[in-house]
Motif scaffolding. Structure first.
Motif, PDB file in Angstrom:
ATOM      1  N   VAL A 168       1.025  50.559  13.001  1.00 40.05           N
ATOM      2  CA  VAL A 168       0.405  49.998  14.207  1.00 40.05           C
ATOM      3  C   VAL A 168      -0.376  51.096  14.913  1.00 40.05           C
ATOM      4  N   THR A 169      -1.539  50.736  15.470  1.00 45.41           N
ATOM      5  CA  THR A 169      -2.308  51.640  16.333  1.00 45.41           C
ATOM      6  C   THR A 169      -2.610  50.932  17.646  1.00 45.41           C
ATOM      7  N   ASN A 170      -2.755  51.722  18.715  1.00 46.65           N
ATOM      8  CA  ASN A 170      -3.084  51.134  20.016  1.00 46.65           C
ATOM      9  C   ASN A 170      -3.562  52.232  20.955  1.00 46.65           C
ATOM     10  N   ASP A 171      -4.020  51.824  22.150  1.00 46.98           N
ATOM     11  CA  ASP A 171      -4.539  52.769  23.132  1.00 46.98           C
ATOM     12  C   ASP A 171      -3.419  53.628  23.707  1.00 46.98           C
ATOM     13  N   GLY A 172      -3.762  54.867  24.040  1.00 46.69           N
ATOM     14  CA  GLY A 172      -2.795  55.764  24.650  1.00 46.69           C
ATOM     15  C   GLY A 172      -2.663  55.525  26.153  1.00 46.69           C
ATOM     16  N   ILE A 173      -1.442  55.651  26.645  1.00 45.82           N
ATOM     17  CA  ILE A 173      -1.155  55.519  28.075  1.00 45.82           C
ATOM     18  C   ILE A 173      -0.127  56.592  28.445  1.00 45.82           C
ATOM     19  N   PHE A 174       0.145  56.700  29.745  1.00 45.34           N
ATOM     20  CA  PHE A 174       1.213  57.573  30.214  1.00 45.34           C
ATOM     21  C   PHE A 174       2.228  56.742  30.984  1.00 45.34           C
ATOM     22  N   THR A 175       3.495  57.040  30.769  1.00 47.98           N
ATOM     23  CA  THR A 175       4.553  56.361  31.498  1.00 47.98           C
ATOM     24  C   THR A 175       4.620  56.902  32.926  1.00 47.98           C
ATOM     25  N   PRO A 176       5.297  56.196  33.836  1.00 48.75           N
ATOM     26  CA  PRO A 176       5.451  56.719  35.205  1.00 48.75           C
ATOM     27  C   PRO A 176       6.132  58.079  35.250  1.00 48.75           C
ATOM     28  N   MET A 177       6.901  58.420  34.224  1.00 51.92           N
ATOM     29  CA  MET A 177       7.566  59.714  34.176  1.00 51.92           C
ATOM     30  C   MET A 177       6.670  60.807  33.613  1.00 51.92           C
ATOM     31  N   GLY A 178       5.441  60.446  33.214  1.00 52.39           N
ATOM     32  CA  GLY A 178       4.513  61.447  32.719  1.00 52.39           C
ATOM     33  C   GLY A 178       4.576  61.674  31.226  1.00 52.39           C
ATOM     34  N   PHE A 231       3.607  60.607  27.266  1.00 48.75           N
ATOM     35  CA  PHE A 231       2.574  59.869  26.543  1.00 48.75           C
ATOM     36  C   PHE A 231       3.197  58.722  25.761  1.00 48.75           C
ATOM     37  N   ASP A 232       2.509  57.603  25.729  1.00 47.17           N
ATOM     38  CA  ASP A 232       2.981  56.415  25.023  1.00 47.17           C
ATOM     39  C   ASP A 232       1.747  55.620  24.606  1.00 47.17           C
ATOM     40  N   ILE A 233       1.944  54.506  23.902  1.00 53.46           N
ATOM     41  CA  ILE A 233       0.840  53.596  23.608  1.00 53.46           C
ATOM     42  C   ILE A 233       1.231  52.207  24.078  1.00 53.46           C
ATOM     43  N   ARG A 234       0.259  51.351  24.147  1.00 54.45           N
ATOM     44  CA  ARG A 234       0.513  49.971  24.552  1.00 54.45           C
ATOM     45  C   ARG A 234       1.496  49.306  23.582  1.00 54.45           C
ATOM     46  N   THR A 235       2.242  48.341  24.094  1.00 56.60           N
ATOM     47  CA  THR A 235       3.212  47.647  23.264  1.00 56.60           C
ATOM     48  C   THR A 235       2.508  46.738  22.258  1.00 56.60           C
ATOM     49  N   SER A 236       3.264  46.291  21.282  1.00 57.92           N
ATOM     50  CA  SER A 236       2.691  45.522  20.178  1.00 57.92           C
ATOM     51  C   SER A 236       2.097  44.196  20.619  1.00 57.92           C
ATOM     52  N   ASP A 237       2.551  43.663  21.733  1.00 60.72           N
ATOM     53  CA  ASP A 237       2.029  42.378  22.195  1.00 60.72           C
ATOM     54  C   ASP A 237       0.759  42.531  23.029  1.00 60.72           C
ATOM     55  N   GLY A 271      -2.784  56.259  19.609  1.00 63.69           N
ATOM     56  CA  GLY A 271      -1.602  56.640  18.854  1.00 63.69           C
ATOM     57  C   GLY A 271      -1.481  55.806  17.602  1.00 63.69           C
ATOM     58  N   ILE A 272      -0.888  56.380  16.552  1.00 62.56           N
ATOM     59  CA  ILE A 272      -0.615  55.656  15.309  1.00 62.56           C
ATOM     60  C   ILE A 272       0.882  55.756  15.057  1.00 62.56           C
ATOM     61  N   VAL A 273       1.539  54.623  14.821  1.00 58.75           N
ATOM     62  CA  VAL A 273       2.990  54.583  14.740  1.00 58.75           C
ATOM     63  C   VAL A 273       3.443  53.782  13.527  1.00 58.75           C
ATOM     64  N   ALA A 274       4.652  54.070  13.101  1.00 56.53           N
ATOM     65  CA  ALA A 274       5.363  53.256  12.110  1.00 56.53           C
ATOM     66  C   ALA A 274       6.503  52.560  12.831  1.00 56.53           C
ATOM     67  N   THR A 275       6.660  51.260  12.584  1.00 52.75           N
ATOM     68  CA  THR A 275       7.691  50.490  13.276  1.00 52.75           C
ATOM     69  C   THR A 275       8.561  49.760  12.261  1.00 52.75           C
TER      70      THR A 275
END
Length: 427
Positions: free
Chosen positions: A97-107, A109-115, A159-163
């Motif tokens: 899965v790939t998606n846009d990068g974001i930052f959590t409120p705690m600072g 790095f993360d990406i958007r959820t699969s939905d 980000g690029i991830v394996a799920t």
């Protein structure tokens, strides 16, 4: 077994890096995007104890890059690889899965959820949808990034991830747990970059000390937003002072709390300024200056003119009311008033007692009967008797002489005879 798999297995199949556990319910997915590699445990209830990691890779296997860091012109294509390692005892089929990068409120790095559908660079990837990884093996998965022709300059993180989704009896029947581990992708498009930040929702709250001889604190909160097109940090300085500069204190925070802010994201942070006396209005000034974030790419980063790194200044005023001091003054006033009223009441009671005693004495004197008057002794005028003829002089009458004794007796309370007692006459 392929040559690439055999080489990865001989090297341990586990490149260095941090380990992460991603557990979530349906619709609440957890992503661990790591610098080099991560490991996700699907949970103690999962069959086979699925453990896996994802890292950057060359065609021959995992390499030592921390993240993917690219600089690409509009319309360019980027080809690279990601390594997926299965550290469990059973084969696993992973979804890529790939998606846009974001930052959590705690600072973090993360990406958007699969939905959530990609809105930026998360949709520029081409990668196979799934990959089968045998137990203890590592598989290299190639991917391609195609930069759009009309893309805006600046940073486009992704980000690029394996799920993998497994059943979880602990969460209830029909509930699955999706674990995902991936690698961050920094993609910068050269051109007119704008390192800009905005400062919003600045608030200052004064908290006095319960010690009347100690100053209080000012808690400052503010939101920093990256409204430019370049990933930046934020150098921060917070200054608070009372009237006439009393208690002037400055806190230099550096980039604390806002180490990295990707375009279009915001971060709220707080700081406490100590040593402020409650002497009325307190002025707080927040100064935030964007700072460029370095990249790891071998192609080099886009130069950022220092003149574009303009600071943003916002000032707010709050009232530092000396509640503790006012409370002490109020208590002192109440004590003084209480002592004065107590003395006044005591004086009034004493005067009332004295007035009552005077009134009772006067009433007793008025009601006492007057003393009886002493009897007055009868007074008898002396009688002159005719003298014998031929003498020419009057002789006192012996019978008219009053015995003074009865009057004296009467005056002393004795018996008074019925009549005057006559002196015996001579023969």
């Amino acid at each position: 077994m392929s040559k690439d798999m055999k080489k990865a297995r001989e090297s341990g199949g586990r490149p260095p890096g941090r380990l992460r556990r991603g557990l979530a319910g349906v619709g609440a997915l957890t992503l661990a995007l790591l610098g080099a590699v991560g490991t996700a445990h699907a949970g103690e209830q999962d069959p086979g104890d699925i453990r896996f990691s994802v890292s950057t890779a060359s065609p021959d296997g995992p390499d030592d890059r921390r993240i993917f860091d690219f600089v690409a012109e509009p319309g360019a294509q980027i080809q690279d690889q990601v390594a997926v390692s299965n550290h469990g005892a059973v084969p696993v089929t992973f979804a890529m899965v790939t998606n846009d990068g974001i930052f959590t409120p705690m600072g973090n790095f993360d990406i958007r959820t699969s939905d959530q559908e990609p809105q930026d660079s998360g949709g520029w990837f081409e990668v196979q949808p799934t990959v089968d990884v045998p137990a203890g093996e590592t598989v290299v998965v190639p991917f391609t990034i195609t930069v759009p022709e009309n893309v805006t300059p600046g940073d486009h993180p992704a980000g690029i991830v394996a799920t993998v989704t497994t059943a979880s009896s602990a969460a209830g029947p029909g509930v699955g747990v999706e674990s995902r581990v991936g690698v961050r992708v920094n993609l910068r498009v050269p051109g007119e970059v704008v390192p800009s930040i905005a400062l919003d929702r600045v608030t200052a709250t004064y908290t006095p000390s319960w010690n009347p001889f100690a100053p209080g604190d000012v808690r400052v909160a503010y939101e920093v937003t990256n409204d430019g097109n370049l990933t930046v940090g934020a150098e921060q300085s917070v200054r608070s002072s009372g009237v006439f500069g009393i208690g002037d204190t400055t806190v230099d925070r550096g980039v604390e709390g806002v180490e990295e802010l990707i375009p279009g994201t915001s971060r709220t942070t707080t700081v406490t300024v100590a040593g402020i006396w409650p002497v009325g209005p307190v002025t707080t000034e927040v100064v935030v200056t964007p700072t460029p974030v370095s990249t790891d790419t071998a192609a080099g980063a886009t130069d950022v003119p220092t003149a574009d790194l303009a600071p943003v200044v916002v000032s707010v005023t709050t009232w530092a009311i000396p509640w503790v001091h006012l409370l002490l003054v109020a208590v002192a006033v109440l004590v003084v008033l209480g002592v004065r009223d107590n003395r006044k009441r005591r004086k009034q009671r004493l005067e009332a007692l004295l007035a009552k005693a005077r009134a009772e004495g006067l009433a007793a004197a008025t009601a006492r009967p007057a003393p009886a008057a002493a009897p007055t002794a009868p007074t008898t005028a002396p009688t002159t008797a005719a003298s014998p003829a031929g003498t020419g002089a009057a002789e006192p009458d012996p019978a008219a002489v009053v015995d003074p004794a009865p009057a004296a007796v009467a005056a002393t309370g004795g018996d008074v005879p019925d009549g005057p007692r006559a002196a015996p006459s001579g023969g």
